[in-house]
Design an enzyme around this catalytic site. Structure first.
Site, short mmCIF file in Angstrom:
data_model
loop_
_atom_site.label_atom_id
_atom_site.label_comp_id
_atom_site.label_asym_id
_atom_site.label_seq_id
_atom_site.Cartn_x
_atom_site.Cartn_y
_atom_site.Cartn_z
CE1 TYR A 60 -1.06 7.80 15.60
CE2 TYR A 60 -2.61 9.61 15.85
CZ TYR A 60 -2.21 8.46 15.20
OH TYR A 60 -2.96 7.98 14.15
CG HIS A 127 -4.20 2.74 15.84
ND1 HIS A 127 -3.41 3.62 16.52
CD2 HIS A 127 -4.06 3.07 14.53
CE1 HIS A 127 -2.83 4.46 15.68
NE2 HIS A 127 -3.20 4.13 14.46
CB SER A 206 -1.90 9.09 4.64
OG SER A 206 -1.22 8.97 5.87
N GLY A 211 2.43 13.67 2.43
CA GLY A 211 3.14 14.87 2.02
C GLY A 211 3.61 14.86 0.58
#
Length: 342
Positions: A60, A127, A206, A211
């Site tokens: 990130y 990851h 998520s 979103g």
């Protein structure tokens, strides 16, 4: 603690807040980095509110999100949080590379420890799975890092069921992180049952559909051009138009329940079981407070079924990622017997 309960994550002894905080969007992928002072204030607010399970990655930024958390952790709150970070994704010449070889695992861990200003990482995830390196090699090196006190627990992210089993045979895996929400449910058939059989905790990233389950389709129009979501298949014009119906139905049920759509969608994840910890990300304190409120939303079995009917596999249009992005679907690794370290 404002109602944020604690939970056991996996069967190795780790305990976390039942809802975590995904920190990625503070520094990367979702538009430009957010003001550092504001993000530090947000993280402190989360900790003070009982959301103590913080999730980051060396990818990130890269690195800048870990540095941000390092500034928070060096301010006297290290013993109040459960810190998770990840290794295994790096970008070189604008191409994504997945690494799981032992030398890289160790070097990545040392780098994260320095950026995070800590002596030990609570939960260290791979990851993405390096399909060139036997998972036994990767987890074998992680086991050494545990023995040296540099990490406490091992996690995998986006791993297939068979990869999880092979990894768990080398050293117990504490958690598997995967995308899980009302409209991302492809892991329920094989991966979730495998984790539960092995006593592995489940961390849902998520959980609000990046979103979409918070704001609906219109929020895409307001995103900056460098926001990663603008390239995701589900947010492309044709798919987005068809997916709008899902948000409308979630909103209608939320209105009947007296909560927000995001609280309803997040509550659905919480109701999947006591072994599931969602880690919604946010950059706004008001959204964090709203996410905490999801812990108080109770759903009946009928409401769960109704929610699931809104976003069945055939009703969600578009893949989770664009072509070329590695996910759990291709995370098989070669057998250890074939491995020759270079």
């Amino acid at each position: 603690m404002r109602g944020v309960r604690r939970m056991k994550l996996g069967s190795q002894g780790m305990e976390v807040s039942a809802q975590g905080l995904g920190c990625m969007g503070m520094s990367a992928f979702y538009g430009p980095p957010k003001p550092e002072a504001d993000m530090i204030k947000l993280i402190h607010h989360a900790i003070d509110s009982g959301v103590t399970f913080l999730d980051t990655s060396d990818n990130y930024g890269p690195h800048t999100n870990e540095i941000l958390l390092g500034k928070v952790l060096s301010g006297g709150v290290r013993d109040k949080v459960e810190l998770a970070t990840k290794f295994g994704i790096r970008f070189a010449d604008n191409k994504m590379e997945i690494r799981g070889d032992a030398a890289y695992v160790r070097a990545a861990c040392e780098g994260s420890l320095k950026r995070l200003c800590v002596d030990s990482i609570d939960l260290y995830y791979q990851h993405r799975i390096d399909t060139r390196v036997p998972i036994e090699v990767t987890v074998g090196e992680l086991k050494k890092l545990i023995e040296e006190g540099k990490i406490k627990y091992i996690g995998l992210s986006e791993a297939s069921a068979s990869t999880i089993r092979r990894a768990h045979a080398v050293h117990p895996i504490t958690a598997v992180q995967l995308e899980w929400s009302l409209w991302s449910r492809d892991i329920e058939e094989e991966i979730i049952p495998s984790c539960r059989e092995l006593g592995i905790g489940i961390v849902a990233y998520s959980p609000l559909g990046r979103g979409f389950l918070s704001s609906g389709a219109n929020f895409i129009e307001s995103l900056p051009n460098d926001d990663y979501r603008k390239n995701m298949p589900r947010f492309q014009a044709g798919n987005l138009e068809l997916n709008k119906t899902i948000f409308v139905r979630v909103s209608d049920l939320a209105a009947r329940k007296g909560c927000t759509p995001s609280q309803l969608a997040l509550a659905w994840v919480h109701h999947q079981g006591n072994d599931v910890c969602p880690i919604p990300g946010t950059t706004k304190i008001e959204n964090l407070n709203q996410n905490i409120g999801a812990l108080s939303v109770n759903l009946t079995s009928e409401e769960m079924a109704e929610l699931e009917s809104f976003a069945s596999a055939d009703s969600v249009k578009g893949d989770r990622y664009q072509n070329g992005i590695s996910t759990w679907m291709n995370s098989e690794t070669p057998p250890l017997s074939s491995w020759k370290a270079t």
